[in-house]
Enzyme design. Structure first.
Site, PDB file in Angstrom:
ATOM      1  N   HIS A 312       0.855  -1.193   0.000  1.00 31.24           N
ATOM      2  CA  HIS A 312       0.000   0.000   0.000  1.00 31.24           C
ATOM      3  C   HIS A 312       0.883   1.231   0.000  1.00 31.24           C
ATOM      4  O   HIS A 312       1.939   1.230   0.638  1.00 31.24           O
ATOM      5  CB  HIS A 312      -0.899   0.010   1.251  1.00 31.24           C
ATOM      6  CG  HIS A 312      -2.050   0.944   1.122  1.00 31.24           C
ATOM      7  ND1 HIS A 312      -1.941   2.285   1.386  1.00 31.24           N
ATOM      8  CD2 HIS A 312      -3.326   0.721   0.726  1.00 31.24           C
ATOM      9  CE1 HIS A 312      -3.119   2.850   1.160  1.00 31.24           C
ATOM     10  NE2 HIS A 312      -3.973   1.937   0.745  1.00 31.24           N
ATOM     11  N   ASP A 369      -7.894  -5.524   0.224  1.00 32.89           N
ATOM     12  CA  ASP A 369      -8.407  -6.410  -0.818  1.00 32.89           C
ATOM     13  C   ASP A 369      -7.993  -7.872  -0.649  1.00 32.89           C
ATOM     14  O   ASP A 369      -8.471  -8.738  -1.373  1.00 32.89           O
ATOM     15  CB  ASP A 369      -7.944  -5.913  -2.200  1.00 32.89           C
ATOM     16  CG  ASP A 369      -8.544  -4.557  -2.525  1.00 32.89           C
ATOM     17  OD1 ASP A 369      -9.756  -4.399  -2.330  1.00 32.89           O
ATOM     18  OD2 ASP A 369      -7.802  -3.661  -2.961  1.00 32.89           O
TER      19      ASP A 369
END
Ligand code: CMC
Length: 435
Positions: A312, A369
């Site tokens: 991320h 996710d």
């Protein structure tokens, strides 16, 4: 805490022997930024920051993320509390209106959501004209922009009430469009929304009910759906939110901004990762690959393969949403007595990656996710719908940012600069002389 600009310090930049003073701005949580608004005027230079990794493009009071500590606050409330204690409708209200609703406000908001849930009947035929296998994200984005031809666009001078109605209309209709796009993809008749259901119950009913089978959304699934949407409700200046803000800055209408946001979300590196994770796990399962083989490939710089659902831009620790999603995933499998081989593969990959120096050195952890697709799968959603579910959850965040952007006197049309690397002025060559 005060949102006011607080110049706590000055920074100095020397360009060509000239010293320029830059204001240091501080966020309400203590992060600091250099003000570069007059950089070009005062130094003749502009800032070079590909991917905007070091650039704050606005002041915002909506969401706070601390990537080092794994903290996510929506309007100041920790995501863990909101996911545990609030419905998605309450969180949507919180983001759009700035505070949690009272009982009365919540009921009014839910009533408005019900009133606006139908799509104009003429829009129904649009769904039928998509080819079989059309991705529901393509349908979603096209249908949202189509709403602008059926419902009035908002002008700047619109009252707050009109803005509220448009925002509510969009929140309500996106759910209907999402479910219709699914029904179209499986060739089943559309199920209309009903006033007797709550937001998530209505959505599940439109998704899974059919003329030949009685469907009653399970209270567990309704609660799970609420939690999943809350997890996705906002995440400050991510790619799709930035797109929504950028399109707003041009003066385009709300539907166009959200439609553009949906397209940006679709990419594999953003919201499309939830579908990509499942496809990756399916392939690993099909090909019988070991966790070691997959991790080796993810580290190989000659391969374009990345471990989907990992890494991320902001989180350099465990994404708090992923922590919640992992717990929810284990709970739903237990509740539904499902043994999914893909979950076992995911857990092996996580364990292997977290103990690998490549992932450790780069602070790569599971993101939101990694586990959400596995939950959707356990609930019976096909993988093509996963990113649509992300969009449904993210909508209140997009609307809140769109609203904030419109009211921000510091904002103008967003128009970045570039470092030109092409040829200098070149003499025109007539076609017959070109070699
Ligand atoms: N697998 C293998 N290596 C990775 C991964 C990964 N998933 N993610 C980052 N890296 C490596 C990358 O190759 C780079 O290595 P090096 O320093 O040797 O060049 C380093 O880690 C930093 O990566 P980056 O690409 O510069 O990081 P970024 O901030 O630009 O990208 C990301 C962030 C999320 C796009 C990226 O981590 C990624 O591609 N992850 C997989 C896709 C994914 O799961 N996306 C969902 C993001 S969270 C939800 C959302 O935003 O929608």
């Amino acid at each position: 805490m005060s949102e006011k600009k607080r110049k706590t310090d000055k920074a100095h930049l020397v360009v060509d022997g000239k010293t320029v003073e830059l204001a240091v701005l501080e966020s309400s949580m203590g992060e600091r930024a250099l003000e570069l608004g007059r950089l070009k005027a005062e130094t003749g230079c502009f800032a070079f920051d590909p991917a905007m990794a070091n650039t704050a493009v606005c002041r915002s009071s909506i969401t706070y993320v601390n990537g080092e500590k794994g903290i996510l606050l929506l309007r100041g409330y920790p995501i863990e509390d909101l996911a545990e204690r609030c419905s998605f409708v309450e969180v949507a209200y919180l983001l759009i209106h700035g505070g949690l609703p009272t009982m009365e406000q919540s009921m009014r908001f839910s009533r408005l959501l019900n009133i606006h849930s139908m799509l104009h009947e003429d829009m129904r035929s649009f769904f039928g004209n998509y080819p079989e296998g059309a991705h529901p994200m393509a349908v979603l984005s096209a249908m949202v922009v189509s709403l602008s031809s059926f419902y009035p666009e908002l002008r700047l001078e619109n009252t707050q009430e009109e803005t509220d109605i448009t925002a509510t209309r969009l929140l309500s209709k996106l759910r209907t469009i999402a479910a219709f796009s699914y029904k179209k993809s499986v060739g089943e008749p559309y199920v209309y929304p009903s006033h007797k259901y709550s937001y998530c119950e209505n959505f599940l009913n439109m998704m899974f009910s059919s003329p030949v089978s009685m469907y009653k959304a399970d209270a567990y699934d309704v609660a799970l759906m609420n939690k999943l949407l809350v997890l996705h409700a906002d995440h400050e200046q991510n790619a799709s939110t930035t797109v929504v803000r950028m399109v707003e800055s041009t003066g385009a209408n709300l539907y166009a901004c959200i439609s553009a946001g949906i397209c940006a979300l679709w990419g594999n590196l953003h919201g499309g990762a939830n579908q990509a994770v499942i496809e990756m796990l399916e392939k690993i399962h099909r090909d019988g690959l070991t966790a070691d083989q997959v991790i080796h490939k993810a580290k190989d710089k000659n391969s374009r393969f990345r471990l989907m659902g990992f890494g991320h831009r902001i989180y350099k620790s465990y994404d708090p949403r992923a922590k919640l999603a992992k717990k929810m995933c284990m709970a739903v499998l237990k509740k539904k007595k499902i043994q999914d081989p893909l979950v076992e593969i995911a857990m092996r990959l996580e364990e292997r990656a977290l103990n690998d120096p490549y992932f450790q050195d780069r602070s790569l952890y599971p993101n939101v996710d990694f586990y959400t697709g596995l939950i959707y799968r356990a609930m019976g959603f096909p993988k093509e719908m996963f990113t649509v579910l992300f969009a449904l959850g993210r909508l209140p965040g997009w609307i809140a940012h769109w609203q904030e952007m419109r009211k921000d006197p510091e904002q103008r049309i967003m128009r970045p600069r570039q470092i030109y690397t092409g040829p200098q002025k070149t003499a025109y060559i007539p076609i017959e002389e070109r070699r």
